[in-house]
Design a protein around this motif. Structure first.
Motif, mmCIF file in Angstrom:
data_model
loop_
_atom_site.group_PDB
_atom_site.id
_atom_site.type_symbol
_atom_site.label_atom_id
_atom_site.label_comp_id
_atom_site.label_asym_id
_atom_site.label_seq_id
_atom_site.Cartn_x
_atom_site.Cartn_y
_atom_site.Cartn_z
ATOM 1 N N ARG A 150 -26.128 52.251 13.918
ATOM 2 C CA ARG A 150 -27.310 52.818 13.263
ATOM 3 C C ARG A 150 -26.982 53.135 11.810
ATOM 4 O O ARG A 150 -26.058 53.909 11.528
ATOM 5 C CB ARG A 150 -27.758 54.087 13.984
ATOM 6 C CG ARG A 150 -29.048 54.673 13.438
ATOM 7 C CD ARG A 150 -29.490 55.881 14.244
ATOM 8 N NE ARG A 150 -30.782 56.375 13.801
ATOM 9 C CZ ARG A 150 -31.409 57.423 14.348
ATOM 10 N NH1 ARG A 150 -30.836 58.085 15.353
ATOM 11 N NH2 ARG A 150 -32.592 57.796 13.895
ATOM 12 N N VAL A 151 -27.702 52.509 10.887
ATOM 13 C CA VAL A 151 -27.473 52.718 9.459
ATOM 14 C C VAL A 151 -28.810 53.071 8.813
ATOM 15 O O VAL A 151 -29.556 52.202 8.364
ATOM 16 C CB VAL A 151 -26.857 51.475 8.788
ATOM 17 C CG1 VAL A 151 -26.571 51.762 7.318
ATOM 18 C CG2 VAL A 151 -25.577 51.046 9.495
ATOM 19 N N ALA A 167 -20.150 57.387 7.913
ATOM 20 C CA ALA A 167 -18.892 57.153 7.210
ATOM 21 C C ALA A 167 -18.188 55.956 7.844
ATOM 22 O O ALA A 167 -18.301 55.716 9.045
ATOM 23 C CB ALA A 167 -18.008 58.386 7.289
ATOM 24 N N ARG A 168 -17.465 55.211 7.027
ATOM 25 C CA ARG A 168 -16.849 53.968 7.494
ATOM 26 C C ARG A 168 -15.841 54.204 8.628
ATOM 27 O O ARG A 168 -15.931 53.573 9.680
ATOM 28 C CB ARG A 168 -16.161 53.257 6.323
ATOM 29 C CG ARG A 168 -15.499 51.940 6.710
ATOM 30 C CD ARG A 168 -14.759 51.318 5.545
ATOM 31 N NE ARG A 168 -13.984 50.152 5.950
ATOM 32 C CZ ARG A 168 -14.344 48.896 5.750
ATOM 33 N NH1 ARG A 168 -15.486 48.630 5.138
ATOM 34 N NH2 ARG A 168 -13.564 47.906 6.138
ATOM 35 N N ALA A 212 -14.905 51.452 18.420
ATOM 36 C CA ALA A 212 -13.773 51.264 19.329
ATOM 37 C C ALA A 212 -13.983 52.029 20.625
ATOM 38 O O ALA A 212 -13.730 51.512 21.724
ATOM 39 C CB ALA A 212 -12.476 51.700 18.652
ATOM 40 N N ARG A 213 -14.466 53.268 20.520
ATOM 41 C CA ARG A 213 -14.740 54.043 21.736
ATOM 42 C C ARG A 213 -15.862 53.407 22.545
ATOM 43 O O ARG A 213 -15.833 53.423 23.788
ATOM 44 C CB ARG A 213 -15.091 55.493 21.383
ATOM 45 C CG ARG A 213 -13.887 56.337 21.020
ATOM 46 C CD ARG A 213 -14.204 57.829 21.104
ATOM 47 N NE ARG A 213 -15.334 58.179 20.254
ATOM 48 C CZ ARG A 213 -15.220 58.486 18.961
ATOM 49 N NH1 ARG A 213 -14.027 58.465 18.381
ATOM 50 N NH2 ARG A 213 -16.272 58.810 18.262
ATOM 51 N N LYS A 248 -18.900 61.510 14.710
ATOM 52 C CA LYS A 248 -19.248 62.626 13.837
ATOM 53 C C LYS A 248 -20.506 62.323 13.034
ATOM 54 O O LYS A 248 -21.371 63.176 12.852
ATOM 55 C CB LYS A 248 -18.082 62.935 12.903
ATOM 56 C CG LYS A 248 -16.830 63.406 13.621
ATOM 57 C CD LYS A 248 -15.673 63.581 12.648
ATOM 58 C CE LYS A 248 -14.399 63.977 13.377
ATOM 59 N NZ LYS A 248 -13.237 64.075 12.444
ATOM 60 N N SER A 249 -20.595 61.105 12.509
ATOM 61 C CA SER A 249 -21.759 60.706 11.728
ATOM 62 C C SER A 249 -22.344 59.380 12.201
ATOM 63 O O SER A 249 -23.417 58.996 11.744
ATOM 64 C CB SER A 249 -21.377 60.582 10.236
ATOM 65 O OG SER A 249 -20.393 59.568 10.053
ATOM 66 N N ALA A 250 -21.644 58.696 13.086
ATOM 67 C CA ALA A 250 -22.024 57.341 13.508
ATOM 68 C C ALA A 250 -22.631 57.334 14.900
ATOM 69 O O ALA A 250 -22.269 58.137 15.762
ATOM 70 C CB ALA A 250 -20.805 56.421 13.475
#
Length: 233
Positions: free
Chosen positions: A26-27, A34-35, A43-44, A99-101
């Motif tokens: 989601r962007v 954050a990258r 990965a998770r 956290k942000s992704a």
């Protein structure tokens, strides 16, 4: 597994029907992730899919997961925002939040058989940044070390981080997998300093050599999966 899913040389995996694991990040324009957090969340997400009860034994996704893992291990990351994200979230899959992704992973699909809701999403445009450097990694944390020598878009790097996590998963015992899964698959993604990278690639830890389908040259070393249980062997 005796035949690497990432090596560039022809092998029996090429004769199997080819599948791809779709991931959608989601962007939103106003609040892109954050990258590093996007890489860690992707990965998770791969690990969550591998460990989900629907992906094993007689689960509803088990056969397609086996078909995907019997062929070349391909992952493609696309981006979505707004209504695109909401439509993607309605398809069968799993959303993993960092956290942000936010990353949603879907059961594998045939290479040329993407659902229309995902096929229309863009692959490009995932050039994410880190507002501040990632923090120190706690001792004992699983670390996916990214190559300092290969430039990749965030989407490509997310797929490579997923490859590294999957190689670590394959190397672990059932008991070790269960411990990692029950802890929520804690991990960190970091770029290795050049000297550290040379040491890691010679360490015998799981190493991703990309098949070169997109962006980078075939055989490029991209990720080393540094899991404490694998170092203990």
């Amino acid at each position: 597994m005796s035949e690497s899913p990432f090596q560039t040389e022809p092998n029996p995996r090429d004769r199997a029907p080819q599948f791809v694991l779709p991931l959608v990040v989601r962007v939103e324009k106003s609040a892109p992730p954050a990258r590093v957090d996007a890489l860690e969340t992707a990965a998770r997400a791969v690990l969550v899919m591998l460990g989900d009860e629907r992906s094993v034994e007689d689960g509803e996704w088990a056969q397609v997961m086996r078909d995907w893992q019997d062929a070349r291990i391909r992952k493609v990351v696309r981006r979505a925002r707004g209504a695109e994200w909401r439509r993607a979230a309605e398809l069968p899959g799993i959303t993993v939040t960092g956290k942000s992704a936010e990353v949603r992973v879907f059961p594998p699909v045939p290479l040329d058989g993407w659902p229309k809701e995902l096929a229309k999403l863009q692959v490009s445009g995932t050039d994410l940044d880190d507002p501040e450097p990632p923090g120190a990694v706690e001792p004992g944390t699983v670390v996916l070390w990214m190559s300092p020598e290969v430039d990749m878009t965030a989407g490509k790097a997310m797929a490579q981080a997923g490859h590294g996590a999957q190689l670590a998963w394959w190397e672990l015992s059932d008991a070790q997998r269960a411990v990692w899964r029950e802890a929520g698959f804690p991990l960190a993604v970091r770029t290795a300093p050049p000297q550290r990278w040379r040491e890691l690639t010679a360490s015998g830890l799981p190493l991703v050599r990309d098949a070169g389908f997109t962006e980078i040259a075939p055989g490029s070393c991209t990720v080393v999966a540094d899991h404490p249980d694998l170092r203990a062997r």
